[in-house]
Structures are given as C-alpha cells and as structure tokens.
Write an enzyme that holds these catalytic residues in place. Structure first.
Site, PDB file in Angstrom:
ATOM      1  N   SER A 213      54.650 -46.785  24.605  1.00 20.03           N
ATOM      2  CA  SER A 213      55.756 -46.389  25.482  1.00 20.03           C
ATOM      3  C   SER A 213      56.308 -45.013  25.138  1.00 20.03           C
ATOM      4  O   SER A 213      56.797 -44.797  24.022  1.00 20.03           O
ATOM      5  CB  SER A 213      56.871 -47.443  25.381  1.00 20.03           C
ATOM      6  OG  SER A 213      57.905 -47.195  26.279  1.00 20.03           O
ATOM      7  N   ILE A 271      49.056 -42.091  20.228  1.00 24.36           N
ATOM      8  CA  ILE A 271      49.211 -41.858  21.666  1.00 24.36           C
ATOM      9  C   ILE A 271      50.051 -42.977  22.273  1.00 24.36           C
ATOM     10  O   ILE A 271      49.682 -44.154  22.180  1.00 24.36           O
ATOM     11  CB  ILE A 271      47.842 -41.781  22.369  1.00 24.36           C
ATOM     12  CG1 ILE A 271      46.974 -40.695  21.740  1.00 24.36           C
ATOM     13  CG2 ILE A 271      48.033 -41.519  23.860  1.00 24.36           C
ATOM     14  CD1 ILE A 271      45.577 -40.590  22.349  1.00 24.36           C
ATOM     15  N   GLU A 272      51.161 -42.598  22.875  1.00 26.67           N
ATOM     16  CA  GLU A 272      52.032 -43.536  23.603  1.00 26.67           C
ATOM     17  C   GLU A 272      51.654 -43.456  25.081  1.00 26.67           C
ATOM     18  O   GLU A 272      51.809 -42.411  25.718  1.00 26.67           O
ATOM     19  CB  GLU A 272      53.496 -43.165  23.399  1.00 26.67           C
ATOM     20  CG  GLU A 272      53.942 -43.091  21.945  1.00 26.67           C
ATOM     21  CD  GLU A 272      54.340 -44.433  21.361  1.00 26.67           C
ATOM     22  OE1 GLU A 272      54.240 -45.454  22.072  1.00 26.67           O
ATOM     23  OE2 GLU A 272      54.767 -44.458  20.184  1.00 26.67           O
ATOM     24  N   VAL A 273      51.175 -44.569  25.649  1.00 28.51           N
ATOM     25  CA  VAL A 273      50.426 -44.493  26.900  1.00 28.51           C
ATOM     26  C   VAL A 273      51.235 -44.654  28.178  1.00 28.51           C
ATOM     27  O   VAL A 273      50.804 -44.216  29.247  1.00 28.51           O
ATOM     28  CB  VAL A 273      49.276 -45.524  26.913  1.00 28.51           C
ATOM     29  CG1 VAL A 273      48.284 -45.220  25.809  1.00 28.51           C
ATOM     30  CG2 VAL A 273      49.805 -46.952  26.810  1.00 28.51           C
TER      31      VAL A 273
END
Length: 310
Positions: A213, A271-273
């Site tokens: 997030s 990595i916050e998707v």
C-alpha cells in the site's frame, strides 16, 4: 511438460483456506512445469505450515522476489504467482524484452520466488479466529477486532522488524502486537530465519520485497554504490509508475530489504503496489492495475542486476 497458458490466481484472494490453497497452487505449478520450475520447502511457520520457494532458471545471477511479510498484504502473494505464470508463458513462446529472450535470460539468471513468507498471519487476516491454535486462545494480543488489519505472525511479531540492522526502525515495540513488534531477538521467528538461511545459501545478487500500500519504491539503505542502485530503481519506477522514496541518511529500517543491502551491498527494492488503503487488505478491484504495472518487473530487475553487477 511446460505450462502452456497464462491464468490468474486472483480467485485465491477470497479463499477460506488461504495458505493451504496457495501451497496447493505452488505444488501444482511444480508438477506441470517439471524441468523448468523447482519447488522447495525452505522452512515452516510457527504453526507448521510449509514455507515454499519456486526456482526458475539456471544462471549465476541470482534474484530473490518475496511477498507477504505482512499478513494483510497477501495481494502480493497473488501477484507473485501471476508473475511466475506470466514468466512461464513468455518462456514458452521465447518472447524478448529489451532485446533479450526469456530463454536466454533464464540461462543467465536464477529466480527464487517466496510467495508467502507469513502464512499464519495471512490465515488470521482471511479467517480470523478459525486459525488460532488452542494453545494461543488465551493470548491477549490476539484481539479479534484487530484481525482485519493484522501485519504480524501468530506470535505477534512483525516479521519486517525482525532483521538486524545498524539503524533499526524507530517505531518498533517490544510487546507482541498486530504490528511493529520487533520480537525477542533478531531472527527469532521461523519465517525470518527461513529467509536468512535461504539468503545465506544463494547469496543473491538482488532482491525485491513486495508490500501492498502506497505506490512507492524504497531502494535506499545507506549503501555504498548508490548510483548503481538508483539507476536500477529508476528503471522499475519508469515501468510501474511508482515514485521513488528519497530518504535522508542514515536511513532507518529493520526489514528484509534493509538487512540484505547492509549485509551484501547488492541492490534491493521494497515495492508498495497499491494506492494507499490504510490498515486493511487491498481491495480486489485494485488488482488488475497492480498486475499490469508489475508483470514485467522481475524480468526488468533481473536484466538490470545482471548488467550492473557482473
């Protein structure tokens, strides 16, 4: 026999037996892709659920991609399974990206995917008290009102606070909780210890930690070769459209990516998707965009690491 069709595993995001069904899907991938994809048990969770890795390729450049250190972030487990199936489908047609065919890439690169680091925590989020063993029923930190936002494992340890670093996270707590507890000692949890042993075995050249997030990429941890790592992060930022987080040094953190960069001086990304959704699971309707942005990330990251670290 090689897998001949790409499909999504997004239906498992609504599974009543999440970790069990994920592991079934992993074993099935191994069964139908023998000779190309290898499934290994790297450890067990607190409750004895196997933590599995999937290995693809035979190259000397080794890449680790892992997901769901945090229980409520299991959308990333679905993403990794879909990335694997997508990679297999490109291999089948010998597709090329950046003038390198996937067949050639897998001669130079070995991918290791750990799609579900925290199975106990994920089951807690998906099914609540149904997955609490009898010996844990009286644990006060296992508050049912917190299950939907749970990040920790069943011991109440935040696995992404359980790695030793020179500049640890400043928001860590000592007592078991739904998030931020660093544990009684580093690598105290079987889940993080499994990642430690896997990393020491392979001595990876690069890693991606998938979280859920914020649509941002964290790439710094006081590394020496900051120009190299920034260049790699920029490539992934361009592909995904996620912003790079620029942090003032010394950067703090106690996560896997932080420990990996500090110990091995190799590139690592968190990595916050998804767009930020707060303390809850990412809505399923966000997934299509998440996959489209990230489907090529393992390939592009591996190419960048291969060219910049050989």
């Amino acid at each position: 026999m090689i897998n001949r069709s790409y499909k999504s595993y997004i239906n498992l995001y609504e599974s009543s037996y999440f970790s069990k069904d994920i592991n079934k899907a992993i074993y099935k991938l191994g069964k139908y892709n023998k000779g190309l994809l290898y499934v290994n048990k790297i450890g067990e969770s607190v409750q004895g659920t196997p933590i599995l890795s999937l290995t693809i390729g035979r190259g000397s450049t080794k890449i680790l991609i892992q997901a769901t250190h945090h229980a409520r972030e299991a959308i990333t487990t679905i993403l990794l399974l879909d990335q694997i199936n997508y990679l297999l489908s490109l291999y089948e047609i010998d597709y090329s990206i950046n003038n390198m065919s996937i067949c050639n890439l897998l001669k130079y690169v070995t991918f290791v995917f750990v799609v579900l680091v925290n199975p106990d925590g994920a089951d807690l989020v998906f099914n609540g008290g149904d997955f609490i063993p009898q010996e844990y029923k009286d644990k006060q930190y296992l508050n049912e009102s917190l299950f939907s936002c749970w990040k920790a494992n069943i011991n109440g340890v935040d696995l992404n606070r359980n790695y030793p670093t020179m500049y640890p996270s400043i928001d860590s707590v000592i007592a078991p909780a739904y998030k931020s507890c660093k544990g009684p000692y580093y690598f105290s949890e079987p889940e993080t210890y499994a990642l430690k042993c896997l990393t020491e075995k392979y001595r990876f050249d690069g890693t991606i930690s998938y979280h859920s997030s914020g649509e941002v990429i964290f790439w710094q941890y006081n590394q020496l070769n900051i120009e190299r790592d920034l260049s790699i992060a920029n490539t992934i930022s361009k592909e995904t459209g996620y912003n790079l987080e620029i942090e003032k040094e010394p950067v703090t953190g106690s996560g896997y990516k932080d420990w990996f960069i500090e110990n091995y001086q190799k590139p690592g990304l968190t990595i916050e998707v998804s767009p930020y959704v707060g303390e809850k699971k990412v809505p399923i309707e966000n997934y299509k965009d998440i996959f489209e942005r990230n489907k090529n990330v393992p390939i592009l990251f591996a190419q960048e690491v291969f060219y910049k670290t050989i």
